[in-house]
Design a protein around this motif. Structure first.
Motif, PDB file in Angstrom:
ATOM      1  N   ALA A 152      51.051  46.912  47.231  1.00 19.62           N
ATOM      2  CA  ALA A 152      50.840  45.474  47.241  1.00 19.62           C
ATOM      3  C   ALA A 152      49.562  45.119  48.008  1.00 19.62           C
ATOM      4  CB  ALA A 152      52.043  44.783  47.877  1.00 19.62           C
ATOM      5  N   ILE A 153      49.334  45.803  49.112  1.00 18.77           N
ATOM      6  CA  ILE A 153      48.143  45.531  49.933  1.00 18.77           C
ATOM      7  C   ILE A 153      46.877  45.774  49.129  1.00 18.77           C
ATOM      8  CG2 ILE A 153      46.824  46.299  51.944  1.00 18.77           C
ATOM      9  CD1 ILE A 153      49.475  46.882  53.338  1.00 18.77           C
ATOM     10  N   ARG A 154      46.860  46.867  48.390  1.00 19.80           N
ATOM     11  CA  ARG A 154      45.676  47.196  47.587  1.00 19.80           C
ATOM     12  C   ARG A 154      45.515  46.204  46.438  1.00 19.80           C
ATOM     13  NH1 ARG A 154      40.627  49.059  47.656  1.00 19.80           N
ATOM     14  NH2 ARG A 154      40.061  50.010  45.660  1.00 19.80           N
ATOM     15  N   ALA A 155      46.608  45.778  45.845  1.00 23.25           N
ATOM     16  CA  ALA A 155      46.554  44.806  44.750  1.00 23.25           C
ATOM     17  C   ALA A 155      45.954  43.489  45.228  1.00 23.25           C
ATOM     18  CB  ALA A 155      47.951  44.578  44.181  1.00 23.25           C
ATOM     19  N   GLU A 157      44.011  43.098  47.862  1.00 24.15           N
ATOM     20  CA  GLU A 157      42.632  43.360  48.264  1.00 24.15           C
ATOM     21  C   GLU A 157      41.677  43.236  47.079  1.00 24.15           C
ATOM     22  OE1 GLU A 157      40.076  47.160  49.949  1.00 24.15           O
ATOM     23  OE2 GLU A 157      42.193  46.998  50.465  1.00 24.15           O
ATOM     24  N   LEU A 158      42.066  43.788  45.932  1.00 22.79           N
ATOM     25  CA  LEU A 158      41.196  43.717  44.759  1.00 22.79           C
ATOM     26  C   LEU A 158      41.120  42.305  44.186  1.00 22.79           C
ATOM     27  CD1 LEU A 158      41.990  47.039  42.862  1.00 22.79           C
ATOM     28  CD2 LEU A 158      40.039  46.488  44.306  1.00 22.79           C
ATOM     29  N   LEU A 159      42.191  41.535  44.329  1.00 25.07           N
ATOM     30  CA  LEU A 159      42.186  40.163  43.810  1.00 25.07           C
ATOM     31  C   LEU A 159      41.236  39.247  44.579  1.00 25.07           C
ATOM     32  CD1 LEU A 159      45.887  39.326  42.862  1.00 25.07           C
ATOM     33  CD2 LEU A 159      43.938  39.689  41.340  1.00 25.07           C
ATOM     34  N   LYS A 160      40.917  39.596  45.821  1.00 25.74           N
ATOM     35  CA  LYS A 160      40.028  38.761  46.629  1.00 25.74           C
ATOM     36  C   LYS A 160      38.680  38.555  45.947  1.00 25.74           C
ATOM     37  CE  LYS A 160      42.004  40.011  51.126  1.00 25.74           C
ATOM     38  NZ  LYS A 160      41.752  40.696  52.422  1.00 25.74           N
ATOM     39  N   GLY A 161      38.226  39.577  45.252  1.00 29.55           N
ATOM     40  CA  GLY A 161      36.929  39.471  44.585  1.00 29.55           C
ATOM     41  C   GLY A 161      36.927  38.519  43.408  1.00 29.55           C
ATOM     42  N   PHE A 162      38.113  38.212  42.881  1.00 34.37           N
ATOM     43  CA  PHE A 162      38.208  37.352  41.694  1.00 34.37           C
ATOM     44  C   PHE A 162      38.406  35.871  42.038  1.00 34.37           C
ATOM     45  CE2 PHE A 162      39.190  41.538  40.028  1.00 34.37           C
ATOM     46  CZ  PHE A 162      38.598  41.531  38.772  1.00 34.37           C
ATOM     47  N   ARG A 163      38.339  35.500  43.296  1.00 34.17           N
ATOM     48  CA  ARG A 163      38.606  34.114  43.697  1.00 34.17           C
ATOM     49  C   ARG A 163      37.687  33.116  43.018  1.00 34.17           C
ATOM     50  NH1 ARG A 163      39.626  34.888  50.250  1.00 34.17           N
ATOM     51  NH2 ARG A 163      41.759  35.703  50.076  1.00 34.17           N
ATOM     52  N   SER A 164      36.455  33.485  42.777  1.00 33.45           N
ATOM     53  CA  SER A 164      35.520  32.565  42.125  1.00 33.45           C
ATOM     54  C   SER A 164      35.908  32.297  40.676  1.00 33.45           C
ATOM     55  CB  SER A 164      34.096  33.139  42.183  1.00 33.45           C
ATOM     56  OG  SER A 164      34.041  34.381  41.490  1.00 33.45           O
ATOM     57  N   LEU A 165      36.727  33.160  40.090  1.00 29.17           N
ATOM     58  CA  LEU A 165      37.129  33.015  38.693  1.00 29.17           C
ATOM     59  C   LEU A 165      38.502  32.388  38.540  1.00 29.17           C
ATOM     60  CD1 LEU A 165      36.076  36.543  37.324  1.00 29.17           C
ATOM     61  CD2 LEU A 165      34.650  34.516  37.606  1.00 29.17           C
ATOM     62  N   VAL A 192      47.950  32.866  32.253  1.00 28.69           N
ATOM     63  CA  VAL A 192      47.531  33.880  33.226  1.00 28.69           C
ATOM     64  C   VAL A 192      46.328  34.623  32.645  1.00 28.69           C
ATOM     65  CG1 VAL A 192      48.157  35.967  34.483  1.00 28.69           C
ATOM     66  CG2 VAL A 192      49.873  34.184  34.099  1.00 28.69           C
ATOM     67  N   ASN A 193      45.257  34.625  33.384  1.00 27.28           N
ATOM     68  CA  ASN A 193      44.065  35.364  32.941  1.00 27.28           C
ATOM     69  C   ASN A 193      43.947  36.721  33.616  1.00 27.28           C
ATOM     70  OD1 ASN A 193      43.294  33.176  31.332  1.00 27.28           O
ATOM     71  ND2 ASN A 193      42.121  32.237  33.003  1.00 27.28           N
ATOM     72  N   ILE A 194      44.314  36.753  34.900  1.00 27.94           N
ATOM     73  CA  ILE A 194      44.172  37.986  35.687  1.00 27.94           C
ATOM     74  C   ILE A 194      45.460  38.222  36.466  1.00 27.94           C
ATOM     75  CG2 ILE A 194      42.867  39.156  37.506  1.00 27.94           C
ATOM     76  CD1 ILE A 194      40.538  37.184  36.801  1.00 27.94           C
ATOM     77  N   ALA A 195      45.961  39.458  36.416  1.00 26.38           N
ATOM     78  CA  ALA A 195      47.161  39.827  37.173  1.00 26.38           C
ATOM     79  C   ALA A 195      46.920  41.170  37.841  1.00 26.38           C
ATOM     80  CB  ALA A 195      48.375  39.902  36.248  1.00 26.38           C
ATOM     81  N   SER A 196      47.549  41.349  38.989  1.00 26.93           N
ATOM     82  CA  SER A 196      47.370  42.589  39.741  1.00 26.93           C
ATOM     83  C   SER A 196      48.685  42.980  40.405  1.00 26.93           C
ATOM     84  CB  SER A 196      46.278  42.400  40.817  1.00 26.93           C
ATOM     85  OG  SER A 196      46.084  43.582  41.564  1.00 26.93           O
ATOM     86  N   GLY A 197      49.051  44.249  40.294  1.00 29.64           N
ATOM     87  CA  GLY A 197      50.313  44.662  40.890  1.00 29.64           C
ATOM     88  C   GLY A 197      50.539  46.153  40.851  1.00 29.64           C
ATOM     89  N   THR A 198      51.785  46.529  41.075  1.00 28.00           N
ATOM     90  CA  THR A 198      52.188  47.933  41.122  1.00 28.00           C
ATOM     91  C   THR A 198      52.940  48.317  39.845  1.00 28.00           C
ATOM     92  OG1 THR A 198      54.175  47.257  42.321  1.00 28.00           O
ATOM     93  CG2 THR A 198      52.295  47.994  43.634  1.00 28.00           C
ATOM     94  N   PRO A 199      52.948  49.590  39.488  1.00 32.16           N
ATOM     95  CA  PRO A 199      53.526  50.028  38.209  1.00 32.16           C
ATOM     96  C   PRO A 199      54.983  49.633  37.994  1.00 32.16           C
ATOM     97  CG  PRO A 199      52.237  51.791  39.178  1.00 32.16           C
ATOM     98  CD  PRO A 199      52.311  50.708  40.208  1.00 32.16           C
ATOM     99  N   SER A 200      55.841  49.821  38.994  1.00 32.13           N
ATOM    100  CA  SER A 200      57.274  49.577  38.802  1.00 32.13           C
ATOM    101  C   SER A 200      57.568  48.116  38.500  1.00 32.13           C
ATOM    102  CB  SER A 200      58.062  50.026  40.036  1.00 32.13           C
ATOM    103  OG  SER A 200      57.621  49.333  41.189  1.00 32.13           O
ATOM    104  N   ARG A 201      56.957  47.176  39.258  1.00 31.67           N
ATOM    105  CA  ARG A 201      57.209  45.767  39.027  1.00 31.67           C
ATOM    106  C   ARG A 201      56.593  45.289  37.713  1.00 31.67           C
ATOM    107  NH1 ARG A 201      59.188  41.464  41.912  1.00 31.67           N
ATOM    108  NH2 ARG A 201      60.623  43.121  42.597  1.00 31.67           N
ATOM    109  N   ILE A 202      55.423  45.792  37.401  1.00 28.17           N
ATOM    110  CA  ILE A 202      54.781  45.427  36.134  1.00 28.17           C
ATOM    111  C   ILE A 202      55.660  45.840  34.956  1.00 28.17           C
ATOM    112  CG2 ILE A 202      52.835  45.948  34.600  1.00 28.17           C
ATOM    113  CD1 ILE A 202      51.075  46.101  37.116  1.00 28.17           C
ATOM    114  N   LYS A 203      56.170  47.049  34.995  1.00 33.24           N
ATOM    115  CA  LYS A 203      57.016  47.523  33.896  1.00 33.24           C
ATOM    116  C   LYS A 203      58.303  46.708  33.787  1.00 33.24           C
ATOM    117  CE  LYS A 203      59.107  51.613  31.815  1.00 33.24           C
ATOM    118  NZ  LYS A 203      60.404  50.981  31.572  1.00 33.24           N
TER     119      LYS A 203
END
Length: 283
Positions: A152-155, A157-165, A192-203
């Motif tokens: 979750a922490i890594r997910a 972290e990567l979303l922070k870069g997409f804030r402008s979008l 929803v345009n962008i989503a970020s998460g972990t494999p188990s919850r996504i599935k």
């Protein structure tokens, strides 16, 4: 006088010859040793299909070699799942299913955003920024970009870069930590345009038909290793959950050409594959 002269010459010759032999040996050893050592080091790389070392016990040696993204991913997929991609699937996937890593030595959130925007070309604003549902065009709960990470922490972290979008259409976090699945189901009823998460919850969200794949065009596999050297392809349990997700819902779409993969992080062979390479017979 003449006899003594000949004797002196003979003794001098006998003394000079051993010296010549002794002087010749060390240079021979010095010339041949580096050659044999160099050959032993270079031989293993000639026996691989993806420019990967097969006997490398040092991770630095493995990481140093350039690996082509498609070959790297294909090797990881086949090794982890003990399968062989058919020639038909291979021909369909080759050359068009990978975005490849960003063309930058620095791989951070900003680099990833730039790379994703380039993947969508001139339509990136319409696809990644707009927030309204358009009947027949944008189904609810179906992102255009899906990022899969180990935690979750890594997910986040990567979303922070997409804030402008994501000012008009917020990104959705798809992991179990501090988030109930019911909350995520509600969020996925919107565009929803962008989503970020972990494999188990996504599935799980796909299983219950809350998360859709109709708009999904790019899937980011976050393979950045953690402090212990584990990545999405090698972290125990998460690795198995990831490949289960990929085989169940993503692989066929990749084969059909409707989904492209972006590998974000160093192309570093998983520990499972390293072990197999090191213990391969005759290697």
């Amino acid at each position: 006088m003449g006899g003594l002269g000949n004797s002196d010459k003979a003794s001098e010759a006998s003394l000079r010859n051993p010296r010549k032999k002794r002087k010749q040996r060390p240079p021979n050893k010095l010339r041949t040793k580096p050659k044999s050592t160099k050959k032993r080091k270079s031989d293993p790389t000639l026996n691989t299909d993806a420019q990967n070392p097969i006997n490398g016990s040092e991770s630095s040696a493995l990481e140093a070699l350039p690996l082509e993204p498609f070959s790297f991913f294909l090797d990881e997929f086949q090794t982890a799942n003990d399968v062989q991609v058919s020639s038909l699937e291979l021909d369909s996937m080759k050359g068009r299913c990978m975005l490849g890593p960003p063309q930058s030595s620095i791989q951070d959130e900003k680099t990833l955003v730039k790379h994703i925007k380039e993947a969508f070309g001139s339509s990136w604003k319409e696809v990644l920024c707009k927030g309204k549902l358009l009947e027949g065009e944008t189904a609810p709960g179906s992102p255009a970009v899906l990022i899969i990470s180990t935690s979750a922490i890594r997910a986040i972290e990567l979303l922070k870069g997409f804030r402008s979008l994501t000012q008009e259409c917020h990104a959705v976090k798809l992991f179990s930590k501090h988030m109930k699945i019911e909350e995520q189901v509600e969020l996925l009823k919107n565009r929803v345009n962008i989503a970020s998460g972990t494999p188990s919850r996504i599935k799980k969200l796909i299983d219950i038909e809350a998360l859709g794949l109709s708009r999904l065009a790019v899937i980011v596999f976050d393979i950045q290793p953690d402090v212990k050297g584990y990545s999405l392809f090698s972290l125990p349990q998460v690795r198995d959950e990831f490949w289960d997700l990929y085989k169940s819902y993503l692989h066929q779409r990749v084969v059909e050409g409707g989904l492209r993969i972006c590998l974000f992080g160093p192309l570093q062979p998983s520990r499972k594959r390293r072990k197999k390479e090191v213990t391969s017979p005759g290697k």
